[in-house]
Enzyme design. Structure first.
Site: not given
Length: 346
Positions: A233, A271, A273
């Site tokens: 991340s 992830s 993000d």
């Protein structure tokens, strides 16, 4: 070599690209924005808190225009729905470790309710982001709490920002190397004015690192692999003194996420993000969308450089069970940049 002795990107001779860096080349170039850290690092824990504090938030001005962009939503960000719905932040933005995010959010609320001007406050929306530092820290113990939140807020200051293995970046890994906190800024012309855009990142994601377009494969540059990144991340916070509204700030935040690809992010399915953007400007007329392209480009340059700085400034950390996050070898970075003839970001 300590973290602050390790070079930043500009010290490697890489130019800023189309838009100049700010005086400090940090998010604190945006007037009124301060940054503080609290760090826990003892071999068993490598973790902490990083606080981004806009002084423009006061008892008289309870919110700033803001926005959130989600590159991939596998994360534990606190305050996201109200940030999206209202287009505003009401608190400093705090970054920390995944399983400590909820303790940090609670501590942030307690800190603010105790401040003058909040005696009658019955609702407040804390904004806390996270990445997973479980590769290099005993994350299940949730060691970050009120003491570290108080320290990060109290230590928040303008000027140069500590980078690498500090605060929320103490235990993260990125692109095969030790990751951490990084920051950068740019000056962007918008219509007839010049504004500052600054970024700070918490890097903890996979991919093949590129610095100014030059591949820096960890498999070739390290004698042994770093601890495998957990969580995959990145948290990005962008501040500007341009008088943007929340819709325009959402466009800025999306560009911040796009910039991750410039350093080689692979945007793995797991992830988390996120980019949060906010404006410190006094309320007023927003610029025309037609005038925002320089600010968008400047944002991507600042975020890309902040991500690179987060790796360059990080130092080797050892965590539980012998796991190691290895610092990137600076001499080899210099050699590869020189061989490629690279001199500037694009």
């Amino acid at each position: 070599m300590t973290a602050q002795e390790r070079p930043r990107l500009d010290e490697l001779g890489i130019g800023a690209g189309k838009y100049a860096r700010g005086a400090i080349n940090a998010i604190t170039d945006v007037p009124g924005v301060r940054v503080g850290h609290a760090t826990i690092s003892d071999g068993h824990y490598n973790t902490g808190v990083t606080a981004i504090v806009p002084d423009q938030l006061t008892p008289e001005r309870r919110s700033l225009p803001a926005a959130l962009a989600v590159g991939n939503g596998y994360g534990k960000i606190v305050g996201a729905t109200q940030l999206q719905e209202l287009g505003a932040i009401e608190t400093p933005v705090l970054l920390t470790s995944t399983l400590s995010a909820f303790r940090v959010a609670d501590a942030l609320v307690a800190q603010l309710l105790a401040q003058p001007g909040h005696e009658q406050t019955t609702t407040i929306n804390p904004v806390v982001g996270e990445t997973n530092d479980g590769a290099l820290s005993a994350i299940r113990d949730r060691p970050v709490g009120p003491e570290q939140v108080a320290e990060a807020l109290a230590s928040a200051a303008g000027g140069p920002v500590a980078e690498g293995c500090v605060g929320a970046g103490t235990g993260t890994t990125a692109l095969g190397f030790k990751g951490g906190i990084g920051t950068s800024s740019r000056l962007a012309p918008v219509a007839d004015a010049e504004y500052t855009v600054g970024a700070i990142v918490q890097s903890n994601f996979t991919g093949l690192l590129r610095i100014a377009g030059v591949p820096m494969p960890a498999a070739e540059m390290l004698p042994e692999p770093s601890a495998e990144t957990i969580g995959n991340s990145c948290m990005i916070v962008v501040a500007t003194d341009a008088p943007l509204d929340s819709r325009q700030l959402a466009r800025v935040a999306r560009r911040a996420v796009y910039a991750m690809r410039g350093v080689g992010a692979d945007f793995d399915q797991g992830s988390g993000d996120y980019a949060i953007s906010f404006s410190t400007a006094e309320r007023g007329a927003a610029p025309r969308d037609e005038d925002l392209s320089p600010l968008f480009h400047a944002t991507m340059l600042a975020v890309e450089e902040a991500l690179i700085n987060s790796v360059l400034r990080a130092t080797t950390r050892r965590g539980p069970e012998g796991r190691v996050g290895h610092e990137i070898p600076v001499d080899e970075v210099r050699r590869r940049l020189a061989a490629a003839g690279t001199s500037e970001l694009e």
